[in-house]
Scaffold this active site. Structure first.
Site, short mmCIF file in Angstrom:
data_model
loop_
_atom_site.label_atom_id
_atom_site.label_comp_id
_atom_site.label_asym_id
_atom_site.label_seq_id
_atom_site.Cartn_x
_atom_site.Cartn_y
_atom_site.Cartn_z
N ASP A 1 0.82 -1.21 0.00
CA ASP A 1 0.00 0.00 0.00
C ASP A 1 0.86 1.26 0.00
O ASP A 1 1.83 1.37 0.76
CB ASP A 1 -0.89 -0.01 1.25
CG ASP A 1 -1.71 1.25 1.39
OD1 ASP A 1 -2.63 1.45 0.57
OD2 ASP A 1 -1.44 2.04 2.32
N GLU B 1 1.28 0.02 -4.92
CA GLU B 1 0.49 1.22 -5.12
C GLU B 1 1.47 2.38 -4.96
O GLU B 1 2.09 2.52 -3.91
CB GLU B 1 -0.63 1.36 -4.10
CG GLU B 1 -1.44 2.64 -4.34
CD GLU B 1 -2.34 3.01 -3.17
OE1 GLU B 1 -3.32 3.75 -3.40
OE2 GLU B 1 -2.06 2.60 -2.03
#
Length: 611
Positions: A274, A309
């Site tokens: 993330d 990401e």
């Protein structure tokens, strides 16, 4: 891909960690890094008098407790009397503020010894939230839906974060104990059972992990080892995690062992990392580089996929070697593809969508080359964004028209089917699902689920009001939410009803019009596996594109002895000028033989024997 044969003998998988609780022949070894504390106590099963741990070099405190065993609950006791869970806890039966539990990793008997994973080119990802995926909201309940995913054409599930978070419900990005699967979903053995069952069906399993911050409730590392954080860097969550300063070596090891733990002990096929742009590291070797190297070295002979990401769109993190294999990271979530397809289907232009609305160059770039922004200034962010990406293969990008962020960050958690007409959704979905980039669906997308996916959480009273108020204030700057009464309609993220509204209603998949959507998704994914997947390894770089009109592009990719063609009119008006070479694979709308494409029309084709 045929299902792997089960192992002849059950397997046990254990990742050895230099911290936490480890079962040994003489009891349990407990080890904690707390460099600023002269002494640490160990409390076993609520005993009134804690056992003194031995302080060693480097700020480590250690004790072997002969009375401890699997199932023993324990806490560490700081000099001021504060009792804290183990930062490396494998299980938190009573949530983030309660004691940790000693877990025997060998207690689960694996049956997937023949499983080595699947090539990335075969990936069709399906993002799911364990709590909202089924009515029961558990790891075990998810097993009952795996056959649906296989029949759909999915080859990998990507699970939103499961690290122990405060309360009974959360998206997962507020986790504070990264080694402990949240107890609301089940025991660690239940997550292992889900992975084992997925592998038996030929499904890969990837897990979303958060290495850029800890959640705001239950983060006892501030008290245990303040050295875990640094004021030299700041992120949207405050002081950054210390990956590059003094005392950073144990911090780096903590997160690298977490990645190894999931890959080895839970036999996962990969991780989605993330917001890596918020992993701030100015040291000689960035944490991401070291993590990728150590994970790949720990799993020789297996297909391991590391997906990023990364708001910065750094192509350098996705480079391939001479054989076309990822040097470090396998792929990146491609928000740019989402944004160009979303604004095409909906016409929305607020916030960051303004940078994409009506920009045909960005549409062509995102589809053909991956990144729409390749170093240009982005007004919404106030600085340049991205790097040239045409030299990367399309499989370095994960494409989607929906995900948890793009749905859940909307005020009401609206899905795309609620925002755009069906013909527009089919057109952008057909572009995404047959694109040489790796496609990803968000749970329920395949039948046009009407359930929203709003933000939800379950913080304690000290945070609840602030989160509730902050959620509504966040939207106050948008024109449609200037009226306070309108903002009051935004679902309360703390309310259990908000979470319940997000749960999939599986019975809808059998009813019109959802059953028709499900059939459409099954057919187009079957075509992907038959026609696109076998050709992906031959596509070593991005495609070329031509702009034919507003929202209309033609894209072509060399596939080694042929060309893959996409002609797409992603607008509500007819557009002329399309060439229609090759054998048709799929069509949407009315792409005419005269080169005139009607509204929301699309054609995929393959031209053999030409480059």
């Amino acid at each position: 891909m045929p299902h792997p044969e089960p192992s002849a003998l059950p397997l046990a998988r254990i990742h050895r960690m230099p911290f936490g609780a480890e079962l040994r022949a003489d009891g349990v070894r407990f080890r904690l890094w707390a460099p600023s504390h002269p002494s640490i106590g160990l409390e076993l099963d609520g005993a009134e008098v804690p056992l003194p741990m031995q302080r060693g070099a480097g700020g480590w405190h250690e004790l072997v407790a002969g009375a401890a065993r699997a199932g023993t609950r324990y806490r560490f006791v700081l000099p001021d009397g504060l009792r804290v869970p183990d930062p490396a806890s494998r299980r938190q039966p009573d949530d983030v503020h309660g004691p940790s539990e000693v877990v025997d990793p060998a207690a689960f008997a694996w049956t997937d010894g023949a499983w080595r994973g699947r090539a990335w080119e075969e990936a069709v990802l399906y993002e799911l939230h364990v709590g909202a995926f089924t009515p029961e909201g558990s790891f075990r309940a998810a097993i009952g839906r795996l056959d649906h995913l296989v029949g759909l054409g999915v080859t990998a599930i990507e699970i939103m974060p499961v690290a122990e978070f405060p309360g009974a419900r959360n998206w997962g990005y507020d986790g504070v104990l990264p080694f402990a699967p949240d107890a609301s979903y089940g025991r660690p053995e239940d997550l292992k059972a889900l992975v084992d069952a997925a592998h038996a069906r030929g499904l890969m399993v990837l897990l979303d992990v958060v290495y850029n911050h800890f959640g705001p409730e239950g983060n006892y590392l501030w008290a245990v080892a303040r050295e875990t954080f640094t004021e030299r860097h700041h992120t949207p969550w405050g002081a950054a995690i210390n990956f590059d300063g003094p005392d950073s070596a144990p911090v780096r090891d903590f997160f690298i062992h977490n990645a190894l733990y999931w890959i080895e002990e839970f036999h996962l096929d990969g991780l989605r990392l993330d917001a890596v742009h918020a992993i701030l590291d100015d040291g000689p070797r960035h944490l991401l580089d070291e993590l990728a190297a150590r994970v790949r070295a720990a799993a020789p002979g297996r297909h391991i996929h590391l997906v990023l990401e990364n708001e910065e769109n750094q192509a350098l993190r996705l480079l391939r070697d001479e054989a076309g294999r990822p040097r470090q990271h396998t792929a990146q979530w491609n928000d740019d593809v989402h944004h160009v397809l979303h604004v095409a289907a909906t016409g929305e232009g607020s916030g960051y969508y303004a940078a994409y609305l009506g920009d045909n160059v960005k549409l062509g770039r995102a589809l053909a080359e991956g990144f729409a922004f390749q170093g240009e200034h982005m007004a919404y962010r106030g600085h340049p964004r991205g790097e040239p990406s045409a030299g990367l293969p399309p499989t370095a990008f994960v494409a989607f028209i929906q995900n948890h962020d793009q749905i859940g960050n909307r005020a009401f958690g609206d899905r795309l089917h609620a925002l755009a007409p069906p013909e527009a959704v089919r057109a952008v979905a057909a572009a995404c699902l047959l694109l040489p980039q790796v496609p990803m669906l968000f749970m329920g997308e395949e039948w046009g689920a009407t359930q929203p996916f709003p933000f939800f959480c379950d913080f304690g009273p000290d945070l609840a009001d602030a989160v509730r108020r902050g959620r509504r204030e966040e939207f106050a700057r948008f024109p449609e939410f200037t009226d306070p009464a309108t903002r009051e309609r935004i679902p309360d993220p703390l309310a259990e009803t908000t979470f319940e509204a997000a749960k999939l209603r599986w019975e809808d998949a059998r009813r019109p019009p959802h059953a028709e959507w499900l059939d459409w998704y099954r057919r187009i994914l079957a075509l992907r596996h038959a026609e696109i997947v076998p050709r992906l390894a031959a596509i070593r770089r991005g495609g070329r594109f031509d702009i034919l009109g507003e929202g209309a592009v033609a894209v072509r990719w060399d596939i080694g002895g042929g060309v893959l063609h996409l002609g797409a009119n992603l607008s509500a008006a007819a557009v002329a000028g399309f060439d229609l070479p090759g054998r048709e694979l799929w069509r949407e709308g009315s792409p005419g033989a005269d080169g005139r494409f009607g509204p929301w029309s699309l054609r995929w084709a393959i031209e053999e024997g030409r480059e």
